[in-house]
Design a protein around this motif. Structure first.
Motif: not given
Length: 345
Positions: A237-259
């Motif tokens: 619950d601390v202020p948190t930012e997320i960075v993700v690559g759209t060509a990430d095969r290991l942790t695809p963008v779907v994970h970042a959006r869920a987070l």
């Protein structure tokens, strides 16, 4: 003679730390810890991912250490931290708490940054007293909280049982990686990096990943296979930012959006077109800028002043907006100086 576990020249060569220490985890595991920069500067703690080491953060350490105290540590079994039979998300949380206790004064706050398994470390520790005592803000790079194997795009086929089975066999392989070769570098680039990654980036990552002992690689792959840290996300619950690559095969963008949807205080998500899983290496300037901004916003400066963002924007909104890459186009350093990243190259 085998080559060193990291490159020794260029932008991804690890800088010499100001101080080295060993932190002891709750179960006795010994953790190699490096401290860079002035001792009285605002603190940043870097937690690397599966099969990596402190060398993975070389670009961030070099850029931040002039005005920050940068603390980086090797996860158990990785880099210069000895292997330990206990491998679990609880162990990851224990280890982070041990590093925080060994390097920060009581009540001292820091920006915590995690890449891949390092981000999962932050999620695992989010409810711990040591985390709550020291975490001011967080940056999650290329990570996820659950369904890592099922959502992986390493195997280029339709999602389903067969793809999940094949992915599990690949990521959980006990086969040695051996020395870094042209073929091995191409395989690593396909699985972990974007198509525009420069040879300098690929070489840096390949050296680090190939240096991870195969027994350690396998043991942690089993933890990641059954990962379920959704409860940890809700506690982060601390202020948190997320960075993700759209060509990430290991942790695809779907994970970042869920987070972003689950985090109590998500400041925003930056999706980087054409970049893969190794975002701190592939977009070093952008990741460094995100860390620097969080430190400026949520940590006291040397004179005791705490800077806060002025006015409502993407960093203070309660929603989790996606930051267009056009507004924050990263540059990546080449061996002989900065070079602009070519999108989709």
């Amino acid at each position: 003679m085998s080559r060193p576990a990291h490159v020794t020249s260029g932008p991804y060569a690890p800088p010499v730390p100001a101080r080295v220490l060993t932190a002891r985890s709750a179960d006795g595991a010994r953790l190699h810890v490096e401290v860079h920069g002035p001792e009285d500067a605002p603190a940043v703690v870097l937690s690397h991912g599966w099969t990596c080491s402190t060398a993975f953060w070389a670009a961030q350490i070099r850029a931040l250490a002039d005005g920050h105290r940068v603390i980086a540590y090797d996860q158990r079994g990785h880099g210069r931290s000895p292997a330990h039979p206990a491998c679990s998300t609880d162990a990851l949380a224990d280890d982070l708490e041990a590093v925080l206790a060994a390097t920060l004064a009581p009540g001292e706050k820091a920006v915590l940054v995690g890449h891949s398994m390092g981000g999962m470390t932050l999620m695992a520790a989010a409810g711990r007293p040591g985390f709550r005592e020291h975490a001011a803000a967080a940056l999650l790079c290329s990570t996820g909280s659950t369904r890592l194997v099922a959502e992986s795009l390493v195997v280029p086929m339709r999602a389903g049982r067969l793809r999940t089975w094949l992915t599990r066999r690949i990521l959980g392989s006990r086969a040695p990686l051996g020395p870094v070769t042209a073929v091995g570098s191409r395989v690593l680039r396909y699985g972990t990096m974007g198509p525009g990654s420069s040879p300098v980036m690929v070489e840096a990552c390949a050296r680090i990943v190939h240096a991870c002992p195969r027994g350690v690689r396998y043991s942690w792959s089993q933890v990641l296979d059954t990962l379920d840290l959704d409860h940890g996300v809700r506690r982060l619950d601390v202020p948190t930012e997320i960075v993700v690559g759209t060509a990430d095969r290991l942790t695809p963008v779907v994970h970042a959006r869920a987070l972003a949807a689950a985090l109590p205080h998500c400041l925003g998500t930056t999706e980087l077109p054409g970049l893969g899983h190794m975002t701190p290496v592939e977009a070093p300037d952008l990741v460094t800028a995100r860390i620097r901004d969080l430190a400026a916003a949520y940590l006291p400066a040397r004179d005791g002043t705490v800077y806060t963002p002025a006015g409502p924007d993407a960093r203070t909104a309660s929603a989790a907006p996606v930051v267009p890459i056009a507004q924050t186009a990263p540059t990546v350093p080449a061996a002989d100086g900065p070079a602009e990243l070519k999108e989709g190259a």
